[in-house]
Scaffold this active site. Structure first.
Site, short mmCIF file in Angstrom:
data_model
loop_
_atom_site.label_atom_id
_atom_site.label_comp_id
_atom_site.label_asym_id
_atom_site.label_seq_id
_atom_site.Cartn_x
_atom_site.Cartn_y
_atom_site.Cartn_z
N GLY A 12 78.79 10.22 -11.76
CA GLY A 12 77.75 10.42 -11.79
C GLY A 12 76.43 11.54 -11.67
N THR A 14 74.89 12.92 -13.97
CA THR A 14 73.87 13.58 -14.40
C THR A 14 73.05 12.52 -13.10
OG1 THR A 14 73.91 11.76 -15.61
CG2 THR A 14 74.81 13.92 -16.23
N GLY A 15 73.02 12.17 -11.96
CA GLY A 15 72.35 11.57 -11.01
C GLY A 15 71.91 12.58 -9.78
N TYR A 16 71.24 12.29 -9.34
CA TYR A 16 70.63 12.88 -8.33
C TYR A 16 71.77 14.71 -7.86
CZ TYR A 16 67.82 15.17 -4.23
OH TYR A 16 67.41 16.07 -3.26
N GLY A 18 74.60 14.26 -8.54
CA GLY A 18 76.08 14.82 -9.07
C GLY A 18 75.81 16.14 -9.78
N ARG A 37 78.60 8.29 -18.73
CA ARG A 37 78.16 6.88 -19.66
C ARG A 37 77.78 7.56 -21.22
NH1 ARG A 37 75.80 2.98 -16.27
NH2 ARG A 37 75.02 5.20 -15.35
N LYS A 47 68.51 13.28 -19.14
CA LYS A 47 69.84 13.31 -18.92
C LYS A 47 70.97 13.82 -20.54
CE LYS A 47 70.21 10.14 -15.36
NZ LYS A 47 71.16 8.96 -15.18
N LYS A 90 81.10 -0.21 -1.19
CA LYS A 90 81.69 0.64 -1.30
C LYS A 90 82.74 0.87 -0.04
CE LYS A 90 77.79 3.90 -2.47
NZ LYS A 90 76.80 5.07 -1.96
N ARG A 94 86.19 2.02 -0.26
CA ARG A 94 87.24 2.62 0.78
C ARG A 94 88.73 1.30 1.18
NH1 ARG A 94 83.63 5.43 5.44
NH2 ARG A 94 82.22 5.53 4.46
#
Length: 265
Positions: A12, A14-16, A18, A37, A47, A90, A94
């Site tokens: 992730g 390119t996410g906040y 990441g 991706r 991105k 999530k 785990r």
């Protein structure tokens, strides 16, 4: 760069969060890999620029996708629907990691300081700091943890090489990042020299906003309710599987909430 620095893979990227993880990994001298991706690079120009920036700094780009884990402790979280069902996914990831014996470290970063609440001095519907009045969910005396994104990334990357975090949950709870809403407002009043009219919103009214309010505000109210009313960002750390980041890495100079508020003056 230290010869024995481990390779770090950021999912992730390119996410906040990441982008902060990639920056911290590079800064701390790790060979860094980023999962993206191909469709993201082709369809999202902003991105795509981030990915090109990664490449220019020596980040190895890998075109695959996996889920990531950050935020509240999803296995012990009291949050309203539909957020609960979303975050339960999530929790199942785990559990699968443990069942399969996959070495892992889970980071519970609590609330991201600069993402939403701190720029609004803890409010949900405001567009910025208060000018005359400030809305408080509940009594405003519940402790909440707000950690700067760069510091969350630094703690996370440092944990990548640390056997003390192997198969553990690392909680982020630096002392200067723990505060109540009332204490946050006290700091803001001291910095601005102003007094604000404090309007308290009872929990039942908060719940009604979550259930019946504008769709684009419900998620923010769910998170605020869990953090500022229920105190879910500061649950007890079970030392049989949990460790605290600032105790493991006292050398990290994190930004306190007091310091971060100065940037909004």
């Amino acid at each position: 760069m230290a010869a024995d620095s481990s390779r770090v893979l950021v999912i992730g990227s390119t996410g906040y969060f990441g982008k902060f993880m990639v920056d911290a990994s590079l800064r701390l001298g790790h060979p860094t890999f980023a999962l993206v991706r191909e469709s993201t690079q082709a369809s999202d120009p902003e991105k795509a620029k981030v990915i090109e920036s990664f490449k220019s700094r020596g980040v190895n780009i890998i075109y695959r996708y996996f889920p990531s884990e950050f935020g509240f402790d999803v296995e012990r979280l009291d949050i309203m629907e539909p957020a609960k069902s979303i975050l339960d996914v999530k929790a199942r990831v785990r559990q699968r990691l443990r069942e399969e014996g996959v070495p892992h470290t889970i980071v519970c970063g609590a609330l991201a300081a600069n993402w939403y609440f701190l720029p609004r001095i803890g409010q949900v519907e405001a567009s910025g700091p208060p000018t005359d009045k400030v809305c408080i969910l509940g009594d405003g005396n519940t402790k909440v943890v707000l950690v700067r994104e760069e510091d969350t990334a630094t703690y996370t990357i440092k944990a990548a090489d640390d056997p003390r975090t192997l198969n553990k949950i690392m909680y982020l709870r630096p002392p200067g990042c723990v505060i109540t809403h009332n204490e946050m407002i006290d700091l803001w009043e001291k910095k601005t020299g102003k007094k604000f009219d404090r309007i308290h919103i009872p929990e039942q009214e908060v719940i009604k906003k979550i259930q019946e309010g504008p769709v684009d505000m419900r998620g923010s109210y769910m998170i605020a309710h869990a953090g500022f009313v229920k105190g879910q960002s500061i649950i007890d750390i079970d030392t049989s599987f949990g460790v605290e980041a600032s105790e493991l890495y006292p050398e990290v100079k994190y930004a306190s909430i007091d310091e971060l508020l100065d940037s909004y003056l």
